[in-house]
Motif scaffolding. Sequence first.
Motif, mmCIF file in Angstrom:
data_model
loop_
_atom_site.group_PDB
_atom_site.id
_atom_site.type_symbol
_atom_site.label_atom_id
_atom_site.label_comp_id
_atom_site.label_asym_id
_atom_site.label_seq_id
_atom_site.Cartn_x
_atom_site.Cartn_y
_atom_site.Cartn_z
ATOM 1 N N MET A 282 0.557 -5.212 -3.740
ATOM 2 C CA MET A 282 -0.661 -4.916 -3.000
ATOM 3 C C MET A 282 -1.053 -6.167 -2.218
ATOM 4 O O MET A 282 -1.118 -7.264 -2.774
ATOM 5 C CB MET A 282 -1.792 -4.516 -3.957
ATOM 6 C CG MET A 282 -3.052 -4.072 -3.246
ATOM 7 S SD MET A 282 -4.302 -3.363 -4.368
ATOM 8 C CE MET A 282 -4.952 -4.874 -5.105
ATOM 9 N N CYS B 187 4.730 -2.204 -7.885
ATOM 10 C CA CYS B 187 4.653 -2.303 -6.433
ATOM 11 C C CYS B 187 3.859 -3.560 -6.095
ATOM 12 O O CYS B 187 3.413 -4.279 -6.981
ATOM 13 C CB CYS B 187 3.921 -1.094 -5.858
ATOM 14 S SG CYS B 187 4.531 0.495 -6.438
ATOM 15 N N VAL C 287 -0.363 -1.195 0.260
ATOM 16 C CA VAL C 287 0.551 -1.132 -0.883
ATOM 17 C C VAL C 287 1.925 -0.741 -0.368
ATOM 18 O O VAL C 287 2.050 0.057 0.561
ATOM 19 C CB VAL C 287 0.061 -0.139 -1.963
ATOM 20 C CG1 VAL C 287 -1.152 -0.683 -2.699
ATOM 21 C CG2 VAL C 287 -0.252 1.232 -1.385
ATOM 22 N N PRO D 208 -0.550 3.064 2.351
ATOM 23 C CA PRO D 208 0.877 2.871 2.076
ATOM 24 C C PRO D 208 1.530 2.256 3.311
ATOM 25 O O PRO D 208 1.357 2.767 4.419
ATOM 26 C CB PRO D 208 1.393 4.289 1.821
ATOM 27 C CG PRO D 208 0.173 5.091 1.469
ATOM 28 C CD PRO D 208 -0.940 4.468 2.264
ATOM 29 N N ARG E 27 -1.223 1.735 -8.004
ATOM 30 C CA ARG E 27 -1.004 2.002 -6.577
ATOM 31 C C ARG E 27 -1.689 3.302 -6.180
ATOM 32 O O ARG E 27 -2.363 3.391 -5.154
ATOM 33 C CB ARG E 27 0.495 2.060 -6.277
ATOM 34 C CG ARG E 27 0.830 2.380 -4.831
ATOM 35 C CD ARG E 27 2.353 2.549 -4.672
ATOM 36 N NE ARG E 27 2.732 2.662 -3.287
ATOM 37 C CZ ARG E 27 2.714 3.811 -2.593
ATOM 38 N NH1 ARG E 27 2.341 4.940 -3.184
ATOM 39 N NH2 ARG E 27 3.079 3.837 -1.329
ATOM 40 N N LYS E 28 -1.524 4.314 -7.019
ATOM 41 C CA LYS E 28 -2.150 5.610 -6.752
ATOM 42 C C LYS E 28 -3.669 5.456 -6.690
ATOM 43 O O LYS E 28 -4.323 5.996 -5.785
ATOM 44 C CB LYS E 28 -1.751 6.609 -7.842
ATOM 45 C CG LYS E 28 -2.317 7.981 -7.656
ATOM 46 C CD LYS E 28 -1.866 8.917 -8.764
ATOM 47 C CE LYS E 28 -2.572 10.245 -8.639
ATOM 48 N NZ LYS E 28 -2.324 11.113 -9.774
ATOM 49 N N GLN F 262 9.377 0.082 -6.251
ATOM 50 C CA GLN F 262 9.222 0.567 -7.619
ATOM 51 C C GLN F 262 10.179 -0.233 -8.487
ATOM 52 O O GLN F 262 11.198 0.255 -8.936
ATOM 53 C CB GLN F 262 9.480 2.069 -7.715
ATOM 54 C CG GLN F 262 8.406 2.880 -7.028
ATOM 55 C CD GLN F 262 8.455 4.341 -7.396
ATOM 56 O OE1 GLN F 262 9.075 4.743 -8.372
ATOM 57 N NE2 GLN F 262 7.783 5.162 -6.614
#
Length: 96
Positions: free
Chosen positions: A20, A18, A5, A68, A58-59, A9
């Motif tokens: 992926m 974001c 990712v 990341p 994303r988190k 933002q």
Amino acid sequence: MAIYVDFMQIEFRGYKWCHMLADSLQELHEFAALIEIDTRLFHRDASYPHYDVTVQMRKTAIEYGAIPANRKKIIECAKKLKIELHEQIARAEGCE
């Protein structure tokens, strides 16, 4: 193989988004399914195939093992995925 990712933002429709990516399209789709990302967020026809994910998605992806990644790694994956997608399309067209 891994899922990546980026740190983007981009604000759109009230969310921050974001990208992926992964080392392969199969892995990318399997991971997206695992964390319940809607397939409509997959961008096949963009400059490179990827999923758009919100900052919250994303988190979640990171909690499930996504890495990341800096711009260099994202570009490296993007190029591989683009080649893989074009090869899949060429094979599919050859079968018709």
